[in-house]
Design an enzyme around this catalytic site. Structure first.
Site, PDB file in Angstrom:
ATOM      1  CD  GLU A 161     111.181 140.845 204.521  1.00  0.00           C
ATOM      2  OE1 GLU A 161     111.590 139.837 205.108  1.00  0.00           O
ATOM      3  OE2 GLU A 161     110.690 141.836 205.110  1.00  0.00           O
ATOM      4  CD  GLU A 244     110.256 136.074 209.722  1.00  0.00           C
ATOM      5  OE1 GLU A 244     110.810 137.168 209.469  1.00  0.00           O
ATOM      6  OE2 GLU A 244     109.027 135.872 209.568  1.00  0.00           O
TER       7      GLU A 244
END
Length: 384
Positions: A161, A244
């Protein structure tokens, strides 16, 4: 459509109560007529993993995976807004969620018409742009995620990622530890690497908040490959932009998002610039600098076996640099990415032959850094 209420004058009621009743009926009829128009409000999603599509090619998802508290997003035609984000989680752990918009495949849900997964070596360019709205009364990051895997994976967790943190608010930090800095996509970033237990993570952290950015995803992929955290034989499976949040988050918004992936790497194909991709190219980039200015000579050689008839070159200038004029090419820049196209006398490059162009620019001082990556009609060139 309901016909207007028609009452003969001679039949009007004579009592006040009857008149009020009649007016109420008329009011209901008017309301029904008014609400017959199509709804104009944004679509609201509160389901934990609820999603929808926008612009016929991107998926917007609520993706509330780390908390049981309520989270709702209002989806717009170009992005989404976090309408409700209740609760909080410890800032030394995982975030509450990742409301986001993406192109590609995420846990078997692929965006309409996507050409991902695609092998990295076959990608010539992957232009993307993003615009954010931030808030102060929350703890969160604004993150752009790039997912890579050794297989053309459409479900589950990928191997690596890449996270681009465009903003960080509160006492949070990326996964792993800081390993240095890098100049990618014309900007300087802190670089962190580590593992979350499920996949490897490399994070590029902006030193200050970035509200909008246009860039080539492949600049970050190339940096990740150079650091040994991916390979060009791997696959790009999706790109995602969102937030997030650890605490609160209402009001955060992705105002707009765009992404596409153009073929034309070493796998061949059309590079997206309208011209066929060459089978190979080599760039020699030579500069001459002074105080706050510089000139650059760009010489490109066709290392393939077929002629290049018409070309487009793209590269990202390092942070603090900009183009002021050019010769032997038409040069434009947007979001730090420079695009050069030939003039009539140098549009063709024979096998083994070269063509060149140059430009003058400004820089912020110090050592003059060079672009790390050049593409010609979508093909990544080697750099001397």
């Amino acid at each position: 459509m309901t016909s207007p209420l028609r009452i003969p004058l001679r039949r009007l009621p004579r009592t006040r109560a009857a008149l009020l009743a009649l007016l109420m009926v008329a009011g209901v009829m008017t309301a029904l007529t008014a609400t017959a128009q199509p709804a104009r409000a944004d679509e609201r999603i509160c389901d934990q993993y609820g999603s929808t599509t926008i612009q016929g090619k991107y998926v917007v998802q609520n993706n509330r995976w780390g908390t049981s508290a309520t989270q709702c997003i209002d989806v717009t035609g170009t992005g989404f807004r976090l309408a409700q984000a209740d609760g909080s989680v410890p800032t030394n752990g995982a975030p509450k969620s990742y409301p986001s918009v993406y192109y590609g495949c995420h846990y078997t849900n692929c965006s309409p018409g996507t050409n991902l997964p695609m092998q990295v070596s076959s990608i010539g360019s992957a232009p993307s742009s993003i615009s954010y709205t931030y808030v102060d009364n929350a703890v969160y990051n604004a993150s752009y995620d790039i997912w890579l895997d050794p297989t053309p994976k459409r479900d589950g967790v990928n191997r690596t990622e890449i996270m681009i943190w465009l903003n960080r608010v509160g006492p949070i930090q990326p996964i792993g530890s800081r390993v240095g800095t890098a100049n990618v996509g014309g900007r300087s970033w802190e670089v962190w690497t580590g593992s979350n237990g499920s996949n490897d993570v490399i994070s590029f952290i902006a030193p200050s908040a970035i509200t909008s950015m246009s860039f080539d995803v492949m600049d970050f992929v190339d940096e990740t490959v150079a650091r040994g955290m991916a390979q060009r034989s791997w696959y790009l499976t999706s790109v995602q932009a969102g937030f997030e949040p650890w605490q609160n988050g209402a009001g955060l918004a992705v105002n707009s998002f765009s992404a596409s992936v153009n073929t034309g790497g070493s796998g061949g194909g059309d590079g997206g610039g309208g011209e066929p991709a060459p089978s190979g190219c080599e760039v020699t980039y030579t500069t001459n600098s002074w105080s706050n200015g510089f000139t650059a000579d760009v010489r490109v050689r066709n290392t393939g076996s077929t002629a290049i008839n018409g070309w487009e070159m793209n590269f990202a200038l390092p942070a603090g640099q900009s183009v002021t004029s050019a010769w032997n090419a038409t040069v434009s820049s947007a979001g730090g990415t420079v695009t050069a196209r030939p003039v009539e006398h140098n549009r063709n490059i024979e096998p083994g032959g070269t063509q060149s162009f140059g430009f003058q620019g400004t820089h912020s001082g110090g050592t003059l850094a060079k672009p790390a990556r050049f593409t010609l009609n979508g093909t990544v060139c080697t750099v001397k």
